[in-house]
Design a protein around this motif. Structure first.
Motif, mmCIF file in Angstrom:
data_model
loop_
_atom_site.group_PDB
_atom_site.id
_atom_site.type_symbol
_atom_site.label_atom_id
_atom_site.label_comp_id
_atom_site.label_asym_id
_atom_site.label_seq_id
_atom_site.Cartn_x
_atom_site.Cartn_y
_atom_site.Cartn_z
ATOM 1 N N GLU A 55 0.821 -1.212 0.000
ATOM 2 C CA GLU A 55 0.000 0.000 0.000
ATOM 3 C C GLU A 55 0.858 1.266 0.000
ATOM 4 O OE1 GLU A 55 -2.615 -3.298 0.989
ATOM 5 O OE2 GLU A 55 -0.623 -2.726 1.686
ATOM 6 N N LEU A 56 2.002 1.219 0.654
ATOM 7 C CA LEU A 56 2.903 2.376 0.616
ATOM 8 C C LEU A 56 3.469 2.570 -0.795
ATOM 9 C CD1 LEU A 56 4.879 2.098 3.987
ATOM 10 C CD2 LEU A 56 3.115 3.772 3.379
ATOM 11 N N ILE A 57 3.814 1.468 -1.470
ATOM 12 C CA ILE A 57 4.309 1.592 -2.848
ATOM 13 C C ILE A 57 3.219 2.162 -3.745
ATOM 14 C CG2 ILE A 57 5.332 0.395 -4.801
ATOM 15 C CD1 ILE A 57 6.289 -1.774 -2.848
ATOM 16 N N ASP A 58 1.985 1.674 -3.591
ATOM 17 C CA ASP A 58 0.870 2.250 -4.357
ATOM 18 C C ASP A 58 0.755 3.746 -4.086
ATOM 19 O OD1 ASP A 58 0.270 -0.252 -5.355
ATOM 20 O OD2 ASP A 58 -1.407 -0.612 -3.977
ATOM 21 N N GLY A 59 1.025 4.128 -2.842
ATOM 22 C CA GLY A 59 0.974 5.543 -2.483
ATOM 23 C C GLY A 59 2.032 6.356 -3.205
ATOM 24 N N VAL A 60 3.221 5.764 -3.397
ATOM 25 C CA VAL A 60 4.277 6.458 -4.132
ATOM 26 C C VAL A 60 3.857 6.643 -5.592
ATOM 27 C CG1 VAL A 60 6.681 6.360 -4.908
ATOM 28 C CG2 VAL A 60 6.086 5.600 -2.606
ATOM 29 N N VAL A 61 3.241 5.610 -6.170
ATOM 30 C CA VAL A 61 2.734 5.721 -7.550
ATOM 31 C C VAL A 61 1.749 6.872 -7.646
ATOM 32 C CG1 VAL A 61 1.454 4.570 -9.381
ATOM 33 C CG2 VAL A 61 3.083 3.268 -8.017
ATOM 34 N N ALA A 62 0.823 6.950 -6.699
ATOM 35 C CA ALA A 62 -0.188 7.999 -6.716
ATOM 36 C C ALA A 62 0.401 9.375 -6.411
ATOM 37 C CB ALA A 62 -1.287 7.669 -5.704
ATOM 38 N N GLN A 63 1.437 9.409 -5.576
ATOM 39 C CA GLN A 63 2.019 10.685 -5.150
ATOM 40 C C GLN A 63 2.739 11.388 -6.287
ATOM 41 O OE1 GLN A 63 5.437 11.468 -4.634
ATOM 42 N NE2 GLN A 63 5.395 13.127 -3.131
ATOM 43 N N GLY A 64 3.387 10.615 -7.168
ATOM 44 C CA GLY A 64 3.950 11.221 -8.371
ATOM 45 C C GLY A 64 5.442 11.461 -8.391
ATOM 46 N N ALA A 65 6.180 11.141 -7.327
ATOM 47 C CA ALA A 65 7.627 11.365 -7.334
ATOM 48 C C ALA A 65 8.279 10.541 -8.439
ATOM 49 C CB ALA A 65 8.229 10.995 -5.981
ATOM 50 N N SER A 66 9.326 11.097 -9.061
ATOM 51 C CA SER A 66 9.988 10.423 -10.172
ATOM 52 C C SER A 66 11.505 10.491 -10.006
ATOM 53 C CB SER A 66 9.579 11.059 -11.500
ATOM 54 O OG SER A 66 9.964 12.424 -11.541
ATOM 55 N N ASP A 67 12.218 9.928 -10.980
ATOM 56 C CA ASP A 67 13.688 9.892 -10.958
ATOM 57 C C ASP A 67 14.185 9.205 -9.685
ATOM 58 O OD1 ASP A 67 16.160 10.463 -12.186
ATOM 59 O OD2 ASP A 67 16.448 12.231 -10.938
ATOM 60 N N LEU A 68 13.499 8.152 -9.300
ATOM 61 C CA LEU A 68 13.764 7.496 -8.018
ATOM 62 C C LEU A 68 14.852 6.433 -8.132
ATOM 63 C CD1 LEU A 68 10.047 6.915 -6.954
ATOM 64 C CD2 LEU A 68 11.559 8.754 -6.168
ATOM 65 N N THR A 69 15.566 6.225 -7.040
ATOM 66 C CA THR A 69 16.450 5.075 -6.883
ATOM 67 C C THR A 69 15.771 4.124 -5.911
ATOM 68 O OG1 THR A 69 18.491 6.303 -7.300
ATOM 69 C CG2 THR A 69 18.680 4.252 -6.065
ATOM 70 N N ILE A 70 15.529 2.889 -6.360
ATOM 71 C CA ILE A 70 14.864 1.894 -5.526
ATOM 72 C C ILE A 70 15.894 0.893 -5.030
ATOM 73 C CG2 ILE A 70 13.140 0.058 -5.467
ATOM 74 C CD1 ILE A 70 11.975 2.890 -5.669
ATOM 75 N N ILE A 71 15.916 0.682 -3.722
ATOM 76 C CA ILE A 71 16.821 -0.269 -3.089
ATOM 77 C C ILE A 71 15.962 -1.370 -2.482
ATOM 78 C CG2 ILE A 71 18.612 -0.574 -1.338
ATOM 79 C CD1 ILE A 71 18.761 2.683 -1.575
ATOM 80 N N SER A 72 16.071 -2.572 -3.043
ATOM 81 C CA SER A 72 15.227 -3.669 -2.596
ATOM 82 C C SER A 72 15.892 -4.988 -2.951
ATOM 83 C CB SER A 72 13.844 -3.576 -3.250
ATOM 84 O OG SER A 72 12.950 -4.528 -2.705
ATOM 85 N N ASN A 73 15.322 -6.079 -2.462
ATOM 86 C CA ASN A 73 15.915 -7.373 -2.802
ATOM 87 C C ASN A 73 15.703 -7.720 -4.266
ATOM 88 O OD1 ASN A 73 17.243 -9.876 -1.995
ATOM 89 N ND2 ASN A 73 15.276 -10.825 -2.444
ATOM 90 N N ASN A 74 14.580 -7.269 -4.854
ATOM 91 C CA ASN A 74 14.306 -7.560 -6.260
ATOM 92 C C ASN A 74 13.698 -6.353 -6.944
ATOM 93 O OD1 ASN A 74 11.270 -7.725 -6.179
ATOM 94 N ND2 ASN A 74 11.740 -9.339 -4.709
ATOM 95 N N ALA A 75 13.410 -6.510 -8.227
ATOM 96 C CA ALA A 75 12.902 -5.384 -9.022
ATOM 97 C C ALA A 75 11.425 -5.512 -9.361
ATOM 98 C CB ALA A 75 13.723 -5.249 -10.308
ATOM 99 N N GLY A 76 10.705 -6.258 -8.542
ATOM 100 C CA GLY A 76 9.263 -6.332 -8.710
ATOM 101 C C GLY A 76 8.818 -7.378 -9.722
ATOM 102 N N THR A 77 7.558 -7.760 -9.629
ATOM 103 C CA THR A 77 6.960 -8.722 -10.564
ATOM 104 C C THR A 77 5.576 -8.249 -10.965
ATOM 105 O OG1 THR A 77 6.019 -10.023 -8.748
ATOM 106 C CG2 THR A 77 8.189 -10.676 -9.549
ATOM 107 N N GLY A 78 5.114 -8.751 -12.098
ATOM 108 C CA GLY A 78 3.771 -8.421 -12.560
ATOM 109 C C GLY A 78 3.615 -6.944 -12.841
ATOM 110 N N ASP A 79 2.478 -6.396 -12.417
ATOM 111 C CA ASP A 79 2.163 -4.988 -12.690
ATOM 112 C C ASP A 79 1.910 -4.204 -11.410
ATOM 113 O OD1 ASP A 79 2.089 -5.146 -15.646
ATOM 114 O OD2 ASP A 79 0.411 -6.514 -15.269
ATOM 115 N N VAL A 80 2.360 -4.725 -10.288
ATOM 116 C CA VAL A 80 2.080 -4.064 -9.011
ATOM 117 C C VAL A 80 3.389 -3.776 -8.276
ATOM 118 C CG1 VAL A 80 -0.187 -5.145 -8.786
ATOM 119 C CG2 VAL A 80 1.819 -6.280 -7.823
ATOM 120 N N GLY A 81 3.295 -2.978 -7.219
ATOM 121 C CA GLY A 81 4.444 -2.707 -6.379
ATOM 122 C C GLY A 81 5.572 -2.016 -7.120
ATOM 123 N N ILE A 82 6.792 -2.484 -6.919
ATOM 124 C CA ILE A 82 7.957 -1.894 -7.566
ATOM 125 C C ILE A 82 7.811 -1.950 -9.081
ATOM 126 C CG2 ILE A 82 10.444 -2.127 -7.910
ATOM 127 C CD1 ILE A 82 10.633 -3.187 -5.048
#
Length: 227
Positions: A35-62
Protein backbone atom coordinates in the motif's frame (compact mmCIF):
# COMPACT_ATOMS: atom_id res chain seq x y z
CA UNK A 1 3.25 13.09 23.84
CA UNK A 2 5.06 11.00 21.23
CA UNK A 3 2.62 9.74 18.63
CA UNK A 4 3.95 8.69 15.22
CA UNK A 5 0.60 7.61 13.80
CA UNK A 6 -0.72 9.22 10.63
CA UNK A 7 -4.18 8.70 9.20
CA UNK A 8 -3.51 8.04 5.51
CA UNK A 9 -0.85 6.71 3.17
CA UNK A 10 -0.75 10.11 1.47
CA UNK A 11 0.03 11.76 4.80
CA UNK A 12 2.70 9.15 5.54
CA UNK A 13 4.46 9.93 2.24
CA UNK A 14 4.25 13.69 2.59
CA UNK A 15 7.49 15.39 1.54
CA UNK A 16 8.70 12.61 -0.77
CA UNK A 17 10.70 14.34 -3.50
CA UNK A 18 11.86 13.61 -7.03
CA UNK A 19 15.28 11.98 -7.07
CA UNK A 20 14.82 10.28 -3.69
CA UNK A 21 16.49 6.99 -2.81
CA UNK A 22 13.85 4.65 -1.39
CA UNK A 23 14.43 1.37 0.43
CA UNK A 24 11.55 -1.09 0.14
CA UNK A 25 11.37 -4.12 2.44
CA UNK A 26 10.32 -7.57 1.32
CA UNK A 27 11.54 -10.94 0.13
CA UNK A 28 9.42 -12.33 -2.65
CA UNK A 29 5.91 -11.42 -1.59
CA UNK A 30 6.62 -11.51 2.15
CA UNK A 31 7.00 -8.20 3.94
CA UNK A 32 6.34 -5.97 0.93
CA UNK A 33 4.68 -2.64 1.91
CA UNK A 34 2.31 -2.81 -1.06
CA UNK A 35 0.00 0.00 0.00
CA UNK A 36 2.90 2.38 0.62
CA UNK A 37 4.31 1.59 -2.85
CA UNK A 38 0.87 2.25 -4.36
CA UNK A 39 0.97 5.54 -2.48
CA UNK A 40 4.28 6.46 -4.13
CA UNK A 41 2.73 5.72 -7.55
CA UNK A 42 -0.19 8.00 -6.72
CA UNK A 43 2.02 10.68 -5.15
CA UNK A 44 3.95 11.22 -8.37
CA UNK A 45 7.63 11.36 -7.33
CA UNK A 46 9.99 10.42 -10.17
CA UNK A 47 13.69 9.89 -10.96
CA UNK A 48 13.76 7.50 -8.02
CA UNK A 49 16.45 5.07 -6.88
CA UNK A 50 14.86 1.89 -5.53
CA UNK A 51 16.82 -0.27 -3.09
CA UNK A 52 15.23 -3.67 -2.60
CA UNK A 53 15.91 -7.37 -2.80
CA UNK A 54 14.31 -7.56 -6.26
CA UNK A 55 12.90 -5.38 -9.02
CA UNK A 56 9.26 -6.33 -8.71
CA UNK A 57 6.96 -8.72 -10.56
CA UNK A 58 3.77 -8.42 -12.56
CA UNK A 59 2.16 -4.99 -12.69
CA UNK A 60 2.08 -4.06 -9.01
CA UNK A 61 4.44 -2.71 -6.38
CA UNK A 62 7.96 -1.89 -7.57
CA UNK A 63 7.03 -3.18 -11.03
CA UNK A 64 4.27 -0.56 -11.23
CA UNK A 65 6.74 2.19 -10.35
CA UNK A 66 9.16 0.99 -13.03
CA UNK A 67 6.38 0.58 -15.58
CA UNK A 68 5.27 4.15 -14.96
CA UNK A 69 8.77 5.37 -15.81
CA UNK A 70 9.34 6.75 -12.33
CA UNK A 71 12.50 4.81 -11.48
CA UNK A 72 15.97 5.87 -12.65
CA UNK A 73 18.04 3.22 -10.85
CA UNK A 74 17.53 -0.09 -9.07
CA UNK A 75 19.94 -1.45 -6.45
CA UNK A 76 19.06 -5.08 -5.79
CA UNK A 77 20.34 -8.63 -5.64
CA UNK A 78 17.82 -10.39 -7.89
CA UNK A 79 16.23 -8.21 -10.59
CA UNK A 80 14.68 -10.84 -12.87
CA UNK A 81 12.07 -12.83 -11.02
CA UNK A 82 9.35 -14.57 -13.01
CA UNK A 83 7.15 -11.84 -14.43
CA UNK A 84 9.68 -8.98 -14.06
CA UNK A 85 8.80 -7.68 -17.50
CA UNK A 86 8.75 -3.98 -16.62
CA UNK A 87 12.29 -4.12 -15.31
CA UNK A 88 13.51 -6.11 -18.29
CA UNK A 89 11.86 -3.83 -20.85
CA UNK A 90 13.20 -0.64 -19.29
CA UNK A 91 16.67 -2.06 -18.71
CA UNK A 92 17.03 -3.40 -22.25
CA UNK A 93 15.88 -0.03 -23.59
CA UNK A 94 18.64 1.72 -21.63
CA UNK A 95 16.09 3.61 -19.53
CA UNK A 96 17.01 2.03 -16.20
CA UNK A 97 20.32 1.76 -14.38
CA UNK A 98 21.07 -1.39 -12.39
CA UNK A 99 23.52 -1.88 -9.52
CA UNK A 100 23.65 -5.60 -8.85
CA UNK A 101 24.67 -6.49 -5.29
CA UNK A 102 24.97 -10.04 -3.88
CA UNK A 103 22.20 -10.59 -1.38
CA UNK A 104 24.46 -10.92 1.65
CA UNK A 105 26.40 -7.82 0.65
CA UNK A 106 23.15 -5.93 0.14
CA UNK A 107 22.02 -6.75 3.66
CA UNK A 108 25.46 -6.03 5.12
CA UNK A 109 25.75 -2.65 3.37
CA UNK A 110 22.30 -1.60 4.54
CA UNK A 111 23.10 -2.76 8.06
CA UNK A 112 26.39 -0.82 7.93
CA UNK A 113 24.48 2.36 7.12
CA UNK A 114 22.08 1.80 9.99
CA UNK A 115 24.96 1.08 12.35
CA UNK A 116 26.91 4.20 11.39
CA UNK A 117 29.85 2.34 9.87
CA UNK A 118 32.07 4.00 7.27
CA UNK A 119 32.60 0.87 5.15
CA UNK A 120 32.97 -2.90 5.44
CA UNK A 121 35.28 -5.57 4.02
CA UNK A 122 33.56 -8.65 2.59
CA UNK A 123 34.95 -11.71 0.81
CA UNK A 124 31.88 -11.95 -1.42
CA UNK A 125 32.63 -10.82 -4.96
CA UNK A 126 36.40 -10.92 -4.68
CA UNK A 127 37.98 -11.93 -7.98
CA UNK A 128 34.79 -11.28 -9.98
CA UNK A 129 33.49 -8.39 -12.08
CA UNK A 130 31.63 -7.16 -9.01
CA UNK A 131 34.98 -6.23 -7.48
CA UNK A 132 36.34 -4.33 -10.47
CA UNK A 133 37.50 -0.83 -9.53
CA UNK A 134 37.05 -1.47 -5.81
CA UNK A 135 39.69 -1.55 -3.10
CA UNK A 136 40.72 -5.04 -2.00
CA UNK A 137 42.73 -6.18 0.98
CA UNK A 138 44.20 -9.39 2.33
CA UNK A 139 43.37 -9.96 6.00
CA UNK A 140 44.71 -13.02 7.80
CA UNK A 141 45.35 -14.73 4.48
CA UNK A 142 41.89 -14.11 3.03
CA UNK A 143 40.98 -11.61 0.33
CA UNK A 144 38.26 -9.00 0.84
CA UNK A 145 36.52 -6.26 -1.11
CA UNK A 146 35.75 -2.83 0.37
CA UNK A 147 32.04 -2.00 0.16
CA UNK A 148 30.33 1.20 1.23
CA UNK A 149 27.09 1.55 3.20
CA UNK A 150 23.78 1.96 1.40
CA UNK A 151 21.56 4.62 2.92
CA UNK A 152 18.21 5.90 1.70
CA UNK A 153 16.26 9.13 1.99
CA UNK A 154 13.17 7.07 2.80
CA UNK A 155 12.65 3.50 3.99
CA UNK A 156 9.24 1.92 3.34
CA UNK A 157 8.73 -1.01 5.67
CA UNK A 158 5.94 -3.44 6.40
CA UNK A 159 5.47 -4.72 9.96
CA UNK A 160 2.69 -6.59 11.72
CA UNK A 161 2.10 -4.47 14.83
CA UNK A 162 3.26 -1.19 16.32
CA UNK A 163 2.49 1.07 19.21
CA UNK A 164 2.23 4.84 18.89
CA UNK A 165 5.92 5.22 19.70
CA UNK A 166 6.84 3.16 16.64
CA UNK A 167 8.04 -0.04 18.30
CA UNK A 168 7.59 -2.77 15.68
CA UNK A 169 6.65 -6.45 15.71
CA UNK A 170 7.02 -8.46 12.49
CA UNK A 171 5.25 -11.61 11.31
CA UNK A 172 7.48 -14.59 10.54
CA UNK A 173 9.24 -14.38 7.15
CA UNK A 174 7.85 -10.88 6.61
CA UNK A 175 10.56 -9.70 8.98
CA UNK A 176 13.35 -10.11 6.32
CA UNK A 177 14.87 -6.74 5.28
CA UNK A 178 12.52 -4.61 7.39
CA UNK A 179 14.61 -4.17 10.57
CA UNK A 180 17.84 -3.14 8.85
CA UNK A 181 16.08 -0.88 6.36
CA UNK A 182 14.25 0.84 9.20
CA UNK A 183 17.66 1.69 10.66
CA UNK A 184 19.16 2.88 7.36
CA UNK A 185 16.45 5.27 6.17
CA UNK A 186 16.73 8.96 6.96
CA UNK A 187 12.93 8.86 7.22
CA UNK A 188 11.32 5.51 8.01
CA UNK A 189 7.66 5.01 7.14
CA UNK A 190 5.91 1.84 8.26
CA UNK A 191 2.61 0.24 7.36
CA UNK A 192 1.11 -2.09 9.95
CA UNK A 193 -2.02 -4.12 10.44
CA UNK A 194 -2.47 -3.24 14.10
CA UNK A 195 -1.53 -0.36 16.39
CA UNK A 196 -1.71 -1.59 19.97
CA UNK A 197 -2.00 0.53 23.11
CA UNK A 198 1.28 1.71 24.59
CA UNK A 199 2.72 -0.82 27.00
CA UNK A 200 0.83 -3.85 25.66
CA UNK A 201 3.45 -5.14 23.21
CA UNK A 202 5.59 -7.90 24.68
CA UNK A 203 9.10 -6.35 24.76
CA UNK A 204 10.56 -9.74 23.77
CA UNK A 205 8.72 -9.55 20.43
CA UNK A 206 9.76 -6.01 19.53
CA UNK A 207 12.44 -6.18 16.82
CA UNK A 208 12.66 -2.55 15.71
CA UNK A 209 12.71 0.05 18.51
CA UNK A 210 10.60 3.13 17.90
CA UNK A 211 13.64 5.39 17.78
CA UNK A 212 14.17 4.25 14.18
CA UNK A 213 10.59 4.93 13.06
CA UNK A 214 9.18 8.28 11.95
CA UNK A 215 5.64 7.56 10.73
CA UNK A 216 3.17 4.69 11.09
CA UNK A 217 0.03 4.12 9.08
CA UNK A 218 -2.44 1.36 9.88
CA UNK A 219 -3.75 -0.63 6.95
CA UNK A 220 -6.23 -3.22 8.15
CA UNK A 221 -5.80 -6.77 6.87
CA UNK A 222 -2.76 -5.76 4.82
CA UNK A 223 -0.96 -8.75 3.37
CA UNK A 224 -1.99 -11.46 5.81
CA UNK A 225 -1.43 -14.08 3.12
CA UNK A 226 2.18 -13.00 2.65
CA UNK A 227 3.49 -14.26 5.98
Amino acid sequence: MIDKQVRTVAEALEGLQDGAAIMISGFGEAGVPAELIDGVVAQGASDLTIISNNAGTGDVGIAALIGAGRVRKVICSYPRMVGSRHFEERYRAGELELELVPQGNLAARIQAAGSGLGAIFTPTGYGTKLAEGKETREIDGRHYVLEYPIQADVALVKAYKADRWGNLVYRKAARNFGPIMAMAGKTTIVQVEEIDPLGTLDPETVVTPGIFVDRIVRIADAGKAAA
